[in-house]
Write an enzyme that holds these catalytic residues in place. Structure first.
Site, mmCIF file in Angstrom:
data_model
loop_
_atom_site.group_PDB
_atom_site.id
_atom_site.type_symbol
_atom_site.label_atom_id
_atom_site.label_comp_id
_atom_site.label_asym_id
_atom_site.label_seq_id
_atom_site.Cartn_x
_atom_site.Cartn_y
_atom_site.Cartn_z
ATOM 1 N N TYR A 134 0.741 -2.011 3.434
ATOM 2 C CA TYR A 134 1.307 -0.388 3.196
ATOM 3 C C TYR A 134 -0.054 0.290 1.839
ATOM 4 O O TYR A 134 -0.233 -0.364 1.124
ATOM 5 C CB TYR A 134 2.336 -1.712 1.817
ATOM 6 C CG TYR A 134 3.492 -0.561 1.791
ATOM 7 C CD1 TYR A 134 3.445 0.513 1.781
ATOM 8 C CD2 TYR A 134 3.804 -0.991 1.379
ATOM 9 C CE1 TYR A 134 3.939 1.465 1.266
ATOM 10 C CE2 TYR A 134 5.003 -0.018 0.129
ATOM 11 C CZ TYR A 134 5.052 1.028 0.218
ATOM 12 O OH TYR A 134 6.126 2.104 0.045
ATOM 13 N N LYS A 162 2.220 0.074 7.036
ATOM 14 C CA LYS A 162 2.600 1.075 7.067
ATOM 15 C C LYS A 162 2.248 2.210 6.011
ATOM 16 O O LYS A 162 1.887 2.102 5.374
ATOM 17 C CB LYS A 162 3.860 0.447 5.831
ATOM 18 C CG LYS A 162 4.577 1.646 5.340
ATOM 19 C CD LYS A 162 6.287 0.879 4.449
ATOM 20 C CE LYS A 162 7.008 2.175 3.847
ATOM 21 N NZ LYS A 162 7.775 1.464 3.153
#
Length: 288
Positions: A134, A162
């Protein structure tokens, strides 16, 4: 590992005293499944992870895993800015039945690329679960370099990222330089369609709390070659996507859910609820 195309970065419901509310959680999860979410990401930024205790996160993970009963994927946020703490919590989180782990770039201590590689690779060795990296420089200060992401993608159980950098150039480079079985998800709702155009797998969305089916419709239209339709849907729902970030997240999306009858409670400090003026602006967008 395919977590789905439209994943929701789920808010954490609280009761009137600010405590984790599992009854509200059940209603929210049902709402999200019924409205286009193919997966849930728990205990992330939108879930107010800095204010959740370890026990609250584990309780939330285990409860939601039991609720969905493998109908959709469930990913748990296990990242901290302490490598050892992240590794230990990842091992505990894996015992709740999650389908995957999300690990945020370490915030505040600003590691260099070598430190980033050490951090993520060390944690990856402590679990067999698939890992979603992330990258969110707006909150963690550091922007993970493409080269570091590419090297990490070669670790067997690091399967996805992500990306909330907002940088389509960087996202393109990651997609181009990683293997086909490594997936990139947009971490920005408004970049869902542009990122699909460069080869992303989907989105980890906040707006999908409110327009999940519409996000799904837009995504599927693009994947089926209906580019003009997808572009029209993108433009149509862009104001709603923006409204979800009109104030520090997740205050706007929690207000929107409460307004629509999905009670998720308030936010925990240091965040505060929307002002009356902000709420009226949000209502106008939702009503139109």
């Amino acid at each position: 590992m395919d977590f789905g195309r439209v994943l929701t970065a789920m808010v954490t419901p609280f009761d009137s005293m600010g405590r984790l509310d599992l009854k509200k959680t059940e209603k929210l999860v049902t709402h999200l499944i019924d409205n286009g979410s193919e997966g849930l990401v728990l205990g992330g930024t939108t879930g107010e992870s800095p204010t959740l205790t370890h026990d609250e996160k584990l309780q939330l993970f285990e409860y939601v895993v039991g609720l969905v009963d493998q109908e959709i994927s469930v990913i748990g946020g296990a990242g901290y800015n302490d490598t050892s703490a992240s590794a230990e919590f990842t091992k505990a989180a894996a015992n709740t039945g999650l389908d995957g782990i999300m690990l945020v770039t370490p915030y505040y201590n600003k590691p260099n690329p070598a430190g980033l590689y050490y951090h993520f690779s060390t944690i990856a060795r402590e679990t067999t679960l698939p890992i979603m990296l992330y990258n969110i420089p707006g909150r963690s200060v550091i922007n993970m370099p493409v080269d570091t992401t590419v090297e990490l993608s070669k670790i067997d159980n690091i399967v996805s990222i992500k990306d909330a950098s907002g940088d389509l150039h960087m996202m393109s480079d990651i997609i181009e330089q990683t293997s086909d079985d490594f997936s990139l998800y947009s971490g920005e709702d408004h970049l869902t369609l542009p990122s699909l155009a460069i080869g992303s797998h989907g989105v980890v969305s906040v707006a999908s709390h409110i327009i999940g089916n519409q996000m799904q419709e837009m995504t599927q239209a693009y994947l089926e070659g209906e580019v003009t339709k997808a572009a029209s849907l993108h433009r149509k729902w862009l104001p709603t996507m923006r409204a979800c970030f009109m104030a520090p997240s997740p205050a706007p999306v929690k207000a929107a859910l409460n307004y629509q009858g999905i009670d998720v409670g308030s936010v925990r400090g240091p965040l505060v609820d929307l002002s009356l003026e902000e709420f009226n602006q949000l209502k106008t967008i939702l009503d139109t």
